[in-house]
Design an enzyme around this catalytic site. Sequence first.
Site, PDB file in Angstrom:
ATOM      1  N   LYS A 112       2.043  78.923  60.377  1.00 53.23           N
ATOM      2  CA  LYS A 112       2.513  80.281  60.655  1.00 53.23           C
ATOM      3  C   LYS A 112       2.876  81.043  59.373  1.00 53.23           C
ATOM      4  O   LYS A 112       2.840  82.271  59.350  1.00 53.23           O
ATOM      5  CB  LYS A 112       3.727  80.263  61.584  1.00 53.23           C
TER       6      LYS A 112
HETATM    7  C1  LIG Z   1       1.380  77.663  66.359  1.00 50.28           C
HETATM    8  C2  LIG Z   1       0.870  76.321  66.078  1.00 50.28           C
HETATM    9  C3  LIG Z   1      -0.317  75.862  66.643  1.00 50.28           C
HETATM   10  C4  LIG Z   1      -1.126  76.693  67.617  1.00 50.28           C
HETATM   11  O1  LIG Z   1      -1.707  77.818  66.992  1.00 50.28           O
HETATM   12  P1  LIG Z   1      -2.231  79.046  67.893  1.00 50.28           P
HETATM   13  O2  LIG Z   1      -2.622  80.089  66.924  1.00 50.28           O
HETATM   14  O3  LIG Z   1      -1.053  79.452  68.725  1.00 50.28           O
HETATM   15  O4  LIG Z   1      -3.347  78.541  68.706  1.00 50.28           O
HETATM   16  C5  LIG Z   1      -0.771  74.606  66.287  1.00 50.28           C
HETATM   17  N1  LIG Z   1      -0.064  73.813  65.459  1.00 50.28           N
HETATM   18  C6  LIG Z   1       1.103  74.209  64.909  1.00 50.28           C
HETATM   19  C7  LIG Z   1       1.841  73.283  64.028  1.00 50.28           C
HETATM   20  C8  LIG Z   1       1.599  75.476  65.185  1.00 50.28           C
HETATM   21  O5  LIG Z   1       2.743  75.875  64.620  1.00 50.28           O
END
Ligand SMILES: *Cc1c(COP(=O)(O)O)cnc(C)c1O
Length: 488
Positions: A112
């Site tokens: 993120k």
């Molecule tokens: C948010 C997240 C995901 C999923 O990503 P999306 O964009 O919501 O599909 C997968 N792994 C981790 C560690 C995340 O923080």
Amino acid sequence: MDIMFKSTRGDKNYVTASQAIVKGIADDGGLFVPDNIPSIDFDLGEITHYSYRELAYRVLRLILTDYTEEELKYCINSAYDEKFDTPLIAPLAKAGSANFLELFHGKTIAFKDMALSILPYLLKTAAKKNGVKEEIVILTATSGDTGKAALEGFADVEGTRIIVFYPEDGVSDVQKAQMVTQKGANTCVAAIKGNFDDAQTAVKKIFTDNELKAELKQNGFVFSSANSINIGRLAPQIVYYFYAYAQMVNNGSINMGDKINFTVPTGNFGNILAGYYAKQMGLPVNKLICASNDNKVLYDFLTTGDYDINRDFIVTVSPSMDILISSNLERLLYHVSGSAEKTKELMSSLSENGKYTFKASPDFVGEYATIAETFDSISSLYKETGYVMDTHTAVAYSAYKKYIAASKDDTPNVIVSTASPYKFAKDVLRAIDSKFDGIDPFKALDTLSEESKTAIPAPIKDIDKREVIHKTVIDRTEIKDFVKSRLN
Ligand SMILES: *Cc1c(COP(=O)(O)O)cnc(C)c1O
């Protein structure tokens, strides 16, 4: 050419990129999508020479077309700097025969950070460009990682406030500790009794609550979103698909022009959708392999065409993927059907009946991994190579193995690695050896460091010794009142 943005559900207003970023979501509850997906205007061969920042500029200028060169470079340079623990920003690691695009070298050690390091700058710039006088309130529902990354990004950013809701029992101990110890006078964090879908649905409702919005505007506030429904989250994620490709060429795994696959651990469908945009823009991608955990709504959808959330919500060891309603899928439905009317119909069916049927695009393949398969992958790769994956990345790794066993597709593949194993140390250790079963989640950090012979990342060192600042717990029905009380 200027790219304009419009709602997936047919609202007739076109907005610029910066306006879409300020608004977060369209007035009719749809998501903003580009009216056409631009093609790259540089020779693909050049990307092997670019730094992350240069590449980010080359890609983002094609989508965020109303930002000036100066504005965009300011945002990019402020985001991708020493906050990341490697100058590569998103390095590609090899372990055995697998390639991992490590997206966890930022401040909160999850992917993120790739988008949330730049979003505050894009948003502040957008507010200035569009003469927004009100204070911007970022409302965020989190399955664990977005919350902390958004808090870090927006803490003490002038002209903004941030309110984060997380499911009380749906995040890891380290994730929770990261959020409740967040500093910054403009930050607010509350646990809710409910799961991520409850939190996300309540927050989305607030965005389309015109009465509430008018009331808060009177008080000098406008809402925006740091969730991947905001196009300002999605656009920066396109960059690292190109960057991964460049590294695959540079390390001799592929020749320039060869197609590759990406396997993406998926929840809200934001990360993998950015890969789809990269492909549409001209990156040579064969398949996007969408990896789910036991909440395998997307796997079922991609294999049968039926999207159906009428099922139990399962709490797994990959909490950031414990999602039944994948918001960004709406954008794919729009792009594939080419019809806002159709998209709106499917979304109505989803909210009324919890399901719809639609033939997805052949660009995607669905796979999934159970908790046992996830643990097996962590342990076997560790034993073979010494490389430790986090639980989310391990879902993708397992899914990829299943995919090649079934398809015999030998296209070179990159596994998108979304979190540091330290973020989920307790479960990672349990996977490595049953003797670690029941280990204290914070003691697990030291133990993982010894096992993997790597250092505990600075952002979570001694996290359990920091002061807990945010202690509120509310019912999911109280979210709206809580927001109001915070803004009066
Ligand atoms: C948010 C997240 C995901 C999923 O990503 P999306 O964009 O919501 O599909 C997968 N792994 C981790 C560690 C995340 O923080």
